[in-house]
Design a protein around this motif. Structure first.
Motif, PDB file in Angstrom:
ATOM      1  N   VAL A  38       4.340  -3.403  -5.653  1.00  0.00           N
ATOM      2  CA  VAL A  38       3.996  -1.994  -5.523  1.00  0.00           C
ATOM      3  C   VAL A  38       5.178  -1.159  -5.995  1.00  0.00           C
ATOM      4  CG1 VAL A  38       4.776  -1.910  -3.112  1.00  0.00           C
ATOM      5  CG2 VAL A  38       3.109  -0.228  -3.940  1.00  0.00           C
ATOM      6  N   PHE A  39       4.897  -0.018  -6.658  1.00  0.00           N
ATOM      7  CA  PHE A  39       5.937   0.846  -7.198  1.00  0.00           C
ATOM      8  C   PHE A  39       5.519   2.307  -7.009  1.00  0.00           C
ATOM      9  CE2 PHE A  39       5.606  -2.991  -9.792  1.00  0.00           C
ATOM     10  CZ  PHE A  39       6.879  -3.511  -9.698  1.00  0.00           C
ATOM     11  N   GLN A  40       6.507   3.188  -6.886  1.00  0.00           N
ATOM     12  CA  GLN A  40       6.213   4.617  -6.964  1.00  0.00           C
ATOM     13  C   GLN A  40       6.304   5.058  -8.418  1.00  0.00           C
ATOM     14  OE1 GLN A  40       8.847   7.962  -5.584  1.00  0.00           O
ATOM     15  NE2 GLN A  40       7.167   8.292  -4.147  1.00  0.00           N
ATOM     16  N   THR A  41       5.343   5.847  -8.859  1.00  0.00           N
ATOM     17  CA  THR A  41       5.319   6.316 -10.243  1.00  0.00           C
ATOM     18  C   THR A  41       6.004   7.673 -10.353  1.00  0.00           C
ATOM     19  OG1 THR A  41       3.126   7.268  -9.860  1.00  0.00           O
ATOM     20  CG2 THR A  41       3.221   5.028 -10.746  1.00  0.00           C
ATOM     21  N   ALA A  42       6.228   8.108 -11.588  1.00  0.00           N
ATOM     22  CA  ALA A  42       6.979   9.340 -11.825  1.00  0.00           C
ATOM     23  C   ALA A  42       6.281  10.562 -11.251  1.00  0.00           C
ATOM     24  CB  ALA A  42       7.212   9.517 -13.322  1.00  0.00           C
ATOM     25  N   ASP A  43       4.956  10.528 -11.127  1.00  0.00           N
ATOM     26  CA  ASP A  43       4.201  11.654 -10.576  1.00  0.00           C
ATOM     27  C   ASP A  43       3.996  11.532  -9.073  1.00  0.00           C
ATOM     28  OD1 ASP A  43       2.446   9.558 -10.532  1.00  0.00           O
ATOM     29  OD2 ASP A  43       0.848  10.557 -11.657  1.00  0.00           O
ATOM     30  N   GLY A  45       2.861   9.105  -7.534  1.00  0.00           N
ATOM     31  CA  GLY A  45       1.725   8.238  -7.248  1.00  0.00           C
ATOM     32  C   GLY A  45       2.185   6.825  -6.943  1.00  0.00           C
ATOM     33  N   ILE A  46       1.223   5.888  -6.965  1.00  0.00           N
ATOM     34  CA  ILE A  46       1.501   4.505  -6.577  1.00  0.00           C
ATOM     35  C   ILE A  46       0.895   3.574  -7.616  1.00  0.00           C
ATOM     36  CG2 ILE A  46       1.191   2.763  -4.771  1.00  0.00           C
ATOM     37  CD1 ILE A  46       0.725   5.136  -2.830  1.00  0.00           C
ATOM     38  N   ALA A  47       1.657   2.573  -8.030  1.00  0.00           N
ATOM     39  CA  ALA A  47       1.160   1.510  -8.893  1.00  0.00           C
ATOM     40  C   ALA A  47       1.207   0.204  -8.121  1.00  0.00           C
ATOM     41  CB  ALA A  47       1.979   1.407 -10.170  1.00  0.00           C
ATOM     42  N   VAL A  48       0.108  -0.547  -8.153  1.00  0.00           N
ATOM     43  CA  VAL A  48       0.028  -1.829  -7.462  1.00  0.00           C
ATOM     44  C   VAL A  48      -0.367  -2.880  -8.478  1.00  0.00           C
ATOM     45  CG1 VAL A  48      -1.069  -3.129  -5.606  1.00  0.00           C
ATOM     46  CG2 VAL A  48      -0.625  -0.692  -5.307  1.00  0.00           C
ATOM     47  N   PHE A  49       0.351  -4.004  -8.469  1.00  0.00           N
ATOM     48  CA  PHE A  49       0.098  -5.059  -9.448  1.00  0.00           C
ATOM     49  C   PHE A  49      -0.187  -6.368  -8.732  1.00  0.00           C
ATOM     50  CE2 PHE A  49       1.444  -8.390 -12.452  1.00  0.00           C
ATOM     51  CZ  PHE A  49       0.679  -8.030 -13.559  1.00  0.00           C
ATOM     52  N   SER A  50      -1.282  -7.018  -9.143  1.00  0.00           N
ATOM     53  CA  SER A  50      -1.623  -8.350  -8.660  1.00  0.00           C
ATOM     54  C   SER A  50      -1.146  -9.359  -9.694  1.00  0.00           C
ATOM     55  CB  SER A  50      -3.139  -8.469  -8.456  1.00  0.00           C
ATOM     56  OG  SER A  50      -3.508  -9.819  -8.288  1.00  0.00           O
ATOM     57  N   SER A  51      -0.105 -10.126  -9.334  1.00  0.00           N
ATOM     58  CA  SER A  51       0.486 -11.038 -10.295  1.00  0.00           C
ATOM     59  C   SER A  51      -0.462 -12.156 -10.696  1.00  0.00           C
ATOM     60  CB  SER A  51       1.778 -11.648  -9.718  1.00  0.00           C
ATOM     61  OG  SER A  51       2.737 -10.654  -9.495  1.00  0.00           O
ATOM     62  N   ASP A  52      -1.254 -12.676  -9.744  1.00  0.00           N
ATOM     63  CA  ASP A  52      -2.118 -13.802 -10.100  1.00  0.00           C
ATOM     64  C   ASP A  52      -3.283 -13.368 -10.968  1.00  0.00           C
ATOM     65  OD1 ASP A  52      -4.149 -12.770  -8.364  1.00  0.00           O
ATOM     66  OD2 ASP A  52      -3.154 -13.722  -6.683  1.00  0.00           O
ATOM     67  N   SER A  53      -3.748 -12.110 -10.793  1.00  0.00           N
ATOM     68  CA  SER A  53      -4.904 -11.639 -11.551  1.00  0.00           C
ATOM     69  C   SER A  53      -4.527 -10.803 -12.758  1.00  0.00           C
ATOM     70  CB  SER A  53      -5.812 -10.801 -10.636  1.00  0.00           C
ATOM     71  OG  SER A  53      -6.143 -11.487  -9.468  1.00  0.00           O
ATOM     72  N   LEU A  54      -3.237 -10.441 -12.863  1.00  0.00           N
ATOM     73  CA  LEU A  54      -2.758  -9.544 -13.923  1.00  0.00           C
ATOM     74  C   LEU A  54      -3.546  -8.240 -13.922  1.00  0.00           C
ATOM     75  CD1 LEU A  54      -2.053 -11.996 -16.879  1.00  0.00           C
ATOM     76  CD2 LEU A  54      -0.496 -11.190 -15.099  1.00  0.00           C
ATOM     77  N   MET A  55      -3.754  -7.690 -12.733  1.00  0.00           N
ATOM     78  CA  MET A  55      -4.451  -6.417 -12.569  1.00  0.00           C
ATOM     79  C   MET A  55      -3.453  -5.356 -12.131  1.00  0.00           C
ATOM     80  SD  MET A  55      -7.893  -7.592 -10.567  1.00  0.00           S
ATOM     81  CE  MET A  55      -9.074  -8.757 -11.287  1.00  0.00           C
ATOM     82  N   ASN A 326      12.079   9.693   2.979  1.00  0.00           N
ATOM     83  CA  ASN A 326      10.811  10.209   3.476  1.00  0.00           C
ATOM     84  C   ASN A 326       9.721   9.166   3.632  1.00  0.00           C
ATOM     85  OD1 ASN A 326      11.359  13.192   3.514  1.00  0.00           O
ATOM     86  ND2 ASN A 326      11.840  12.748   1.389  1.00  0.00           N
ATOM     87  N   THR A 327       9.679   8.186   2.751  1.00  0.00           N
ATOM     88  CA  THR A 327       8.560   7.254   2.757  1.00  0.00           C
ATOM     89  C   THR A 327       8.978   5.915   2.186  1.00  0.00           C
ATOM     90  OG1 THR A 327       6.225   7.024   2.161  1.00  0.00           O
ATOM     91  CG2 THR A 327       7.688   7.865   0.460  1.00  0.00           C
ATOM     92  N   THR A 328       8.202   4.895   2.505  1.00  0.00           N
ATOM     93  CA  THR A 328       8.398   3.544   1.973  1.00  0.00           C
ATOM     94  C   THR A 328       7.051   3.002   1.549  1.00  0.00           C
ATOM     95  OG1 THR A 328      10.363   3.092   3.314  1.00  0.00           O
ATOM     96  CG2 THR A 328       9.107   1.183   2.552  1.00  0.00           C
ATOM     97  N   LEU A 329       7.011   2.343   0.395  1.00  0.00           N
ATOM     98  CA  LEU A 329       5.798   1.697  -0.099  1.00  0.00           C
ATOM     99  C   LEU A 329       5.968   0.189   0.007  1.00  0.00           C
ATOM    100  CD1 LEU A 329       5.181   3.750  -3.390  1.00  0.00           C
ATOM    101  CD2 LEU A 329       4.235   4.182  -1.122  1.00  0.00           C
ATOM    102  N   PHE A 330       4.974  -0.469   0.610  1.00  0.00           N
ATOM    103  CA  PHE A 330       4.992  -1.930   0.607  1.00  0.00           C
ATOM    104  C   PHE A 330       3.574  -2.438   0.453  1.00  0.00           C
ATOM    105  CE2 PHE A 330       4.260  -1.068   5.076  1.00  0.00           C
ATOM    106  CZ  PHE A 330       3.521  -2.136   5.562  1.00  0.00           C
ATOM    107  N   ALA A 331       3.459  -3.704   0.049  1.00  0.00           N
ATOM    108  CA  ALA A 331       2.149  -4.277  -0.253  1.00  0.00           C
ATOM    109  C   ALA A 331       2.132  -5.736   0.150  1.00  0.00           C
ATOM    110  CB  ALA A 331       1.834  -4.135  -1.745  1.00  0.00           C
TER     111      ALA A 331
END
Length: 641
Positions: A38-43, A45-55, A326-331
């Motif tokens: 999981v990553f925070q994007t420049a806007d 927002g949030i990006a989430v990546f599934s490594s096994d599915s490449l999604m 302020n915040t933390t993103l985890f997945a």
């Protein structure tokens, strides 16, 4: 309007961030849920990546889907690979792909919107590749860490490769620290720090080993992070299967007297270094993911456990991909075995690591002794084949389920009515800690904080884009005039007399450049003198430059008759004269008197006898306060001798 007087006076620096709403959401459609990032994007927002599915999923700051894509890279199904965010907001993917009967390395660079910029395959006909990690360097290159196995004879090597921004190989180095998995990071000195099993290896930016240490015994290795005074590694300590941490200084010396161990079993976590010098990871205990922030000595700063167990089965936190004040993103993943019913979850916390689905887990940190020994290896240069690749990218449907969320209503609270120091600045922001993420100020600005330089009335209207909540607050800013101290009207030193600098302001305090705190300062040498004055909680710096001064004034008449007035030919004023000589000549140009003490002058006598009345000529050669040689000459009349 609030009336409690609080005085603020300096310009503060504020990072543009704000309180956030919290949530936990899950996504359907994974292959079998092995690894999630999981990553925070420049806007924001949030990006989430599934490594096994490449999604790759893109959400706004409220966790609402914006787009989702799948990359049809023919990767090895059970191999997790790696993904990291690039400095420009894109992503770099690392995978193992089949190449006939062997496996090669695949690297794909994505833009921030998930478009493939380039994709390359790195292969060797005689080697099987096992790529582990990829990360971007400060100058835009990429560092890959891997192991490679030679087919015949069956020999394994560790490998570090540096790619340029377009994926071209700058260099590859093979090492022999043992065919055990690991990872690498780019360090602040533009070098590389790698971990291969229990071997911790530091190289320069060309892959040359600077030091290597074999530390402890652990399993399930993760790449390290860099902190201000060293590097921290995590893994699972053997044989007790506990999550452990090692710290070394920048020269590879083991710190802490050993390693530190959490009372958690199983896999550790990738660590996320925060800008405040701390770091964060998610660790699993009793079936609950627990997000923990540590300082660089592994003291627990705060922690928050997620109490959310989907009915489908297993549940595990995988990755913390962003954390600030302020915040933390985890997945993580929730799944049943390897079935297609697997789900991915991602979470956004508040500044106390709470999500709205919370529980409390105790965490104990203990210490254990470990050994640390230098280890050596050969270094081989290697070249792989590079092949440009193209892969389909397809949009994918997804179902996002919200499991819990928290938007705590609270009034906007700028601060109490405040005093502004004249010529200074004041930072205004909401201090409520509530989930406001949209702002409109009376000045027209829409940032979370503004800086004001004038007195007046200011208001803020705040809202939460993930809900219908709005609130506002008003503050009155009044100006405190700062008096001007007298300081001094005399800015030069003369005849060894000090200059007194008067900074007195009634009710003020003082801090001079040498630490003295009196209102009046005695300056005895040339230079710049500074005083920091605090008046009514406002602080201002004042300075004055005191210079040396060159002045040499000689009379044109003297009367050496012992009446106590003008009895010698000597300087009327003299300062800034370091050294010199005074010579007296008669009208025929004959030298009749000479002295090296210009200040004492000539008493009107020649060889002990009175000189005749008349006109005489003088020549003064001297060095000024800058050491420059100068000449002054003229005449003087002697009367009444």
């Amino acid at each position: 309007m609030k009336k409690l007087p609080v005085i603020l006076f300096l310009l503060f620096f504020y990072k543009a961030a704000s309180g956030q709403s919290t949530f936990v959401k899950s996504i359907s459609g994974l292959n079998f849920g092995r690894d999630v990032r999981v990553f925070q994007t420049a806007d924001q927002g949030i990006a989430v990546f599934s490594s096994d599915s490449l999604m790759l999923y893109k959400f706004n700051s409220c966790g609402e889907t914006e787009w989702a894509k799948q990359y049809k890279i023919s990767k090895r199904r059970s191999y997790p690979g790696d993904i990291n965010q690039t400095r420009n907001g894109g992503f770099i993917l690392l995978n193992q792909i089949p190449n006939g009967t062997i496996y090669s390395t695949s690297v794909t660079l994505l833009s921030a919107n998930g478009t493939i910029i380039w994709s390359k395959e790195y292969n060797d006909p005689d080697y099987i590749h096992f790529p582990y990690t990829i990360t971007e360097t400060a100058d835009g290159d990429f560092i890959m860490a891997a192991n490679v196995n030679h087919i015949s004879p069956n020999v394994g090597y560790n490998a570090i490769t540096r790619l340029d921004a377009n994926g071209n190989i700058r260099w590859t180095r093979f090492y022999d620290y043992g065919p055990i998995w690991g990872g690498a990071i780019s360090t602040s000195d533009n070098g590389v720090l790698a971990r291969f099993g229990n071997a911790f290896v530091k190289t320069d930016n060309a892959g040359n080993v600077q030091w290597a240490k074999n530390i402890g015994a652990s399993d399930y290795y993760f790449p390290p992070i860099e902190v201000s005074d060293g590097y921290i590694f995590t893994g699972t300590s053997m044989p007790n299967n506990k999550i452990s941490f090692h710290k070394v200084d920048k020269q590879g010396n083991l710190l802490w007297g050993g390693r530190k161990v959490l009372d958690y079993s199983g896999l550790s976590s990738l660590l996320y270094p925060k800008s405040n010098g701390n770091f964060v990871g998610v660790f699993n205990k009793n079936g609950f993911p627990n997000v923990i922030e540590f300082d660089k000595e592994l003291n627990i700063v705060k922690q928050g456990a997620l109490n959310f167990k989907p009915s489908m089965g297993g549940f595990r936190g995988n990755h913390v991909g962003f954390s600030d004040e302020n915040t933390t993103l985890f997945a993580g993943t929730c799944y049943i075995g390897l079935s297609n019913n697997s789900r991915l979850f991602f979470s956004k916390t508040d500044n106390q690591l709470k999500t709205g689905c919370d529980t409390t887990i105790t965490t104990t940190v203990t210490s254990e002794p470990v050994t640390s020994n230098p280890v050596t290896s050969f270094t081989l240069s290697h070249t792989s084949n590079v092949v440009n690749k193209t892969y389909p990218v397809i949009p994918i449907p997804n179902t996002v389920t919200s499991h819990c969320s928290s938007i705590i209503p609270a009034p906007v609270n700028i601060q109490a009515d405040s005093l502004l120091c004249a010529g200074s600045s004041l930072l205004l922001k909401d201090n409520s800690g509530a989930a406001w993420n949209a702002f409109r100020w009376s000045t027209g600005e829409t940032t979370p904080a503004i800086v004001v330089k004038k007195p007046g009335k200011y208001w803020l209207q705040a809202s939460n884009t993930c809900s219908s909540l709005t609130a506002s607050d008003t503050i009155t800013v009044s100006e405190v005039p700062f008096p001007q101290p007298a300081l001094t009207t005399d800015t030069v030193l003369c005849q060894h007399k000090p200059v007194f600098i008067n900074a007195e302001i009634p009710g003020a305090t003082y801090q001079w450049q040498d630490g003295s705190t009196d209102a009046v300062y005695r300056a005895t040498k040339p230079g710049i003198y500074e005083v920091l004055i605090t008046y009514r909680n406002c602080t201002k710096n004042f300075s004055v430059q005191i210079g040396d001064h060159e002045k040499l004034v000689l009379p044109n008449i003297f009367t050496p008759n012992n009446d106590g007035r003008n009895d010698a030919f000597m300087p009327m004023e003299m300062c800034g004269v370091a050294s010199g000589t005074l010579k007296i000549f008669n009208r025929w140009g004959q030298l009749i008197s000479e002295t090296a003490e210009v200040s004492k002058g000539w008493n009107g006598r020649v060889n002990g006898k009175k000189a005749a009345d008349g006109v005489y000529y003088y020549l003064v050669k001297y060095a000024d306060f800058k050491g420059q040689q100068k000449i002054k000459k003229g005449w003087v009349e002697l009367i009444g001798n």
